[in-house]
Design a protein around this motif. Structure first.
Motif, PDB file in Angstrom:
ATOM      1  N   ARG A 119      31.491 -25.548  75.162  1.00 56.40           N
ATOM      2  CA  ARG A 119      31.814 -25.558  73.906  1.00 56.40           C
ATOM      3  C   ARG A 119      33.155 -26.238  73.691  1.00 56.40           C
ATOM      4  O   ARG A 119      32.931 -26.870  72.307  1.00 56.40           O
ATOM      5  N   ASN A 120      33.875 -26.367  73.993  1.00 59.47           N
ATOM      6  CA  ASN A 120      35.477 -26.484  73.414  1.00 59.47           C
ATOM      7  C   ASN A 120      35.826 -28.032  74.161  1.00 59.47           C
ATOM      8  O   ASN A 120      36.786 -28.640  73.560  1.00 59.47           O
ATOM      9  N   MET A 121      34.749 -28.560  74.975  1.00 57.44           N
ATOM     10  CA  MET A 121      34.831 -30.217  75.218  1.00 57.44           C
ATOM     11  C   MET A 121      34.391 -31.197  74.196  1.00 57.44           C
ATOM     12  O   MET A 121      33.637 -30.660  73.089  1.00 57.44           O
ATOM     13  N   ASP A 122      35.341 -31.983  74.263  1.00 60.21           N
ATOM     14  CA  ASP A 122      34.910 -33.603  73.290  1.00 60.21           C
ATOM     15  C   ASP A 122      33.939 -33.905  73.819  1.00 60.21           C
ATOM     16  O   ASP A 122      32.840 -33.667  75.420  1.00 60.21           O
ATOM     17  N   TYR A 123      33.072 -34.249  72.605  1.00 60.56           N
ATOM     18  CA  TYR A 123      31.661 -34.854  73.171  1.00 60.56           C
ATOM     19  C   TYR A 123      31.844 -35.890  73.463  1.00 60.56           C
ATOM     20  O   TYR A 123      30.904 -36.675  74.571  1.00 60.56           O
ATOM     21  N   ASP A 124      32.988 -37.190  74.386  1.00 62.89           N
ATOM     22  CA  ASP A 124      33.058 -38.219  74.883  1.00 62.89           C
ATOM     23  C   ASP A 124      33.122 -37.129  76.387  1.00 62.89           C
ATOM     24  O   ASP A 124      33.139 -37.629  77.428  1.00 62.89           O
ATOM     25  N   ASP A 125      34.414 -36.523  76.094  1.00 58.76           N
ATOM     26  CA  ASP A 125      34.189 -36.102  77.744  1.00 58.76           C
ATOM     27  C   ASP A 125      32.944 -35.422  78.244  1.00 58.76           C
ATOM     28  O   ASP A 125      32.437 -35.341  79.544  1.00 58.76           O
ATOM     29  N   LEU A 126      32.333 -34.450  77.470  1.00 54.23           N
ATOM     30  CA  LEU A 126      31.092 -34.136  77.836  1.00 54.23           C
ATOM     31  C   LEU A 126      29.730 -35.153  78.415  1.00 54.23           C
ATOM     32  O   LEU A 126      29.174 -35.115  79.382  1.00 54.23           O
ATOM     33  N   ALA A 127      30.101 -36.089  77.409  1.00 51.06           N
ATOM     34  CA  ALA A 127      28.846 -37.026  77.635  1.00 51.06           C
ATOM     35  C   ALA A 127      29.520 -37.951  78.879  1.00 51.06           C
ATOM     36  O   ALA A 127      28.236 -38.859  79.251  1.00 51.06           O
ATOM     37  N   ASN A 128      30.399 -37.947  79.167  1.00 52.29           N
ATOM     38  CA  ASN A 128      30.853 -38.146  80.315  1.00 52.29           C
ATOM     39  C   ASN A 128      30.845 -37.636  81.987  1.00 52.29           C
ATOM     40  O   ASN A 128      31.122 -38.137  82.657  1.00 52.29           O
ATOM     41  N   ALA A 129      30.980 -35.999  81.626  1.00 51.99           N
ATOM     42  CA  ALA A 129      30.526 -35.446  82.489  1.00 51.99           C
ATOM     43  C   ALA A 129      29.064 -35.555  83.354  1.00 51.99           C
ATOM     44  O   ALA A 129      28.497 -36.322  83.035  1.00 51.99           O
ATOM     45  N   PRO A 130      29.626 -35.218  84.585  1.00 56.71           N
ATOM     46  CA  PRO A 130      28.327 -35.671  85.731  1.00 56.71           C
ATOM     47  C   PRO A 130      27.441 -34.516  85.155  1.00 56.71           C
ATOM     48  O   PRO A 130      27.236 -34.029  84.896  1.00 56.71           O
ATOM     49  N   ALA A 131      25.979 -34.956  85.554  1.00 60.66           N
ATOM     50  CA  ALA A 131      24.687 -34.441  84.607  1.00 60.66           C
ATOM     51  C   ALA A 131      24.363 -32.872  85.849  1.00 60.66           C
ATOM     52  O   ALA A 131      24.517 -31.753  84.884  1.00 60.66           O
ATOM     53  N   LYS A 132      24.756 -32.339  86.661  1.00 60.75           N
ATOM     54  CA  LYS A 132      24.721 -31.504  87.431  1.00 60.75           C
ATOM     55  C   LYS A 132      25.626 -31.741  88.950  1.00 60.75           C
ATOM     56  O   LYS A 132      26.283 -32.432  89.374  1.00 60.75           O
ATOM     57  N   THR A 133      26.476 -30.037  88.214  1.00 69.16           N
ATOM     58  CA  THR A 133      27.797 -29.858  89.033  1.00 69.16           C
ATOM     59  C   THR A 133      27.314 -28.037  89.577  1.00 69.16           C
ATOM     60  O   THR A 133      27.126 -27.448  89.033  1.00 69.16           O
ATOM     61  N   THR A 134      27.456 -28.763  90.490  1.00 69.06           N
ATOM     62  CA  THR A 134      27.819 -27.503  91.384  1.00 69.06           C
ATOM     63  C   THR A 134      29.637 -26.482  91.998  1.00 69.06           C
ATOM     64  O   THR A 134      29.940 -27.205  92.337  1.00 69.06           O
ATOM     65  N   LEU A 135      28.887 -25.625  91.070  1.00 72.35           N
ATOM     66  CA  LEU A 135      30.692 -24.904  91.175  1.00 72.35           C
ATOM     67  C   LEU A 135      30.756 -22.742  91.960  1.00 72.35           C
ATOM     68  O   LEU A 135      28.772 -22.478  91.926  1.00 72.35           O
ATOM     69  N   TYR A 136      31.326 -22.767  92.817  1.00 71.86           N
ATOM     70  CA  TYR A 136      31.577 -21.675  93.267  1.00 71.86           C
ATOM     71  C   TYR A 136      32.747 -20.446  93.261  1.00 71.86           C
ATOM     72  O   TYR A 136      33.772 -20.637  92.764  1.00 71.86           O
ATOM     73  N   PHE A 137      32.004 -19.743  92.912  1.00 78.09           N
ATOM     74  CA  PHE A 137      33.195 -18.725  92.759  1.00 78.09           C
ATOM     75  C   PHE A 137      33.347 -17.512  93.778  1.00 78.09           C
ATOM     76  O   PHE A 137      32.495 -16.757  94.340  1.00 78.09           O
ATOM     77  N   ASP A 138      34.419 -16.387  93.914  1.00 76.90           N
ATOM     78  CA  ASP A 138      34.714 -15.380  94.953  1.00 76.90           C
ATOM     79  C   ASP A 138      33.736 -14.438  93.609  1.00 76.90           C
ATOM     80  O   ASP A 138      33.711 -14.310  93.682  1.00 76.90           O
ATOM     81  N   ALA A 139      34.252 -13.051  95.010  1.00 77.26           N
ATOM     82  CA  ALA A 139      33.434 -11.513  94.107  1.00 77.26           C
ATOM     83  C   ALA A 139      34.466 -10.907  93.005  1.00 77.26           C
ATOM     84  O   ALA A 139      33.698 -10.332  92.495  1.00 77.26           O
ATOM     85  N   GLU A 140      35.102 -11.524  93.113  1.00 75.47           N
ATOM     86  CA  GLU A 140      36.288 -10.779  91.308  1.00 75.47           C
ATOM     87  C   GLU A 140      35.534 -12.136  90.726  1.00 75.47           C
ATOM     88  O   GLU A 140      36.500 -11.854  89.667  1.00 75.47           O
ATOM     89  N   GLY A 141      34.621 -12.774  90.825  1.00 77.32           N
ATOM     90  CA  GLY A 141      34.889 -14.278  89.327  1.00 77.32           C
ATOM     91  C   GLY A 141      35.260 -15.306  89.758  1.00 77.32           C
ATOM     92  O   GLY A 141      35.468 -16.108  88.770  1.00 77.32           O
ATOM     93  N   PHE A 142      36.647 -15.836  90.542  1.00 80.58           N
ATOM     94  CA  PHE A 142      37.532 -16.613  90.275  1.00 80.58           C
ATOM     95  C   PHE A 142      37.214 -17.594  91.476  1.00 80.58           C
ATOM     96  O   PHE A 142      36.006 -17.982  92.137  1.00 80.58           O
TER      97      PHE A 142
END
Length: 130
Positions: free
Chosen positions: A79-102
Motif C-alpha cells: 500500500r505504501n509503494m509508489d505506483y511505478d514501483d508496484l507496476a515494475n514489481a514481479p507479478a509473483k514473489t515467494t517470501l519465507y518467514f521464520d516461526a517468529e514472523g521475521f
C-alpha cells in the motif's frame, strides 16, 4: 419457671445409643479413603489429559496470529509503494518467514523457514488480471 435439666451422662447415653460404631472418636475408614482417592485421581487424570490439547490449541493460535501479522505487514508495504514501483514489481514473489514472523531466506538449513508466502500482484483494470 419450668426448666428441664438433663444430666450430661444421660444425654450422652441417649445420643450414643447402644452401638459403639455409630459414634466413634474420629478418623476415616478404609472405604472412605479409597473413594476420596478415586475421586481425586479421576480429576487429576482429566486435567492431565487436557494439557496436550491446550498446548496444541495455543500453538495453533500463535501460528494464526503470526500469519495475520505477516499478511498485514505485506499489505502495508504494498500500500505504501509508489505506483511505478508496484507496476515494475514481479507479478509473483515467494517470501519465507521464520516461526517468529521475521523474513528469512531458504539457505539457512539450521533454521528452516516456517511460513511460505506467495505474493501475486494482479492489475484488476486489465481483463486478464495480470
Amino acid at each position: 419457671m419450668n426448666t428441664t435439666h438433663t444430666s450430661p451422662s444421660l444425654f450422652r447415653a441417649v445420643t450414643l445409643g447402644t452401638s459403639p460404631r455409630l459414634c466413634r472418636p474420629g478418623g476415616f475408614n478404609l472405604i472412605e479413603v479409597v473413594v476420596a482417592l478415586a475421586v481425586v485421581s479421576i480429576g487429576v487424570i482429566s486435567i492431565v489429559g487436557l494439557i496436550p490439547q491446550a498446548m496444541e490449541s495455543g500453538r495453533s493460535a500463535l501460528d494464526r496470529t503470526i500469519a495475520a501479522t505477516i499478511v498485514q505487514d505485506l499489505f502495508a508495504d504494498r500500500r505504501n509503494m509508489d505506483y511505478d514501483d508496484l507496476a515494475n514489481a514481479p507479478a509473483k514473489t515467494t517470501l519465507y518467514f521464520d516461526a517468529e514472523g521475521f523474513l528469512t531466506d531458504t539457505s539457512n538449513l539450521n533454521n528452516p523457514p516456517y511460513f511460505r508466502v506467495v505474493v501475486e500482484l494482479a492489475d484488476k483494470r486489465r481483463p486478464d488480471g495480470g
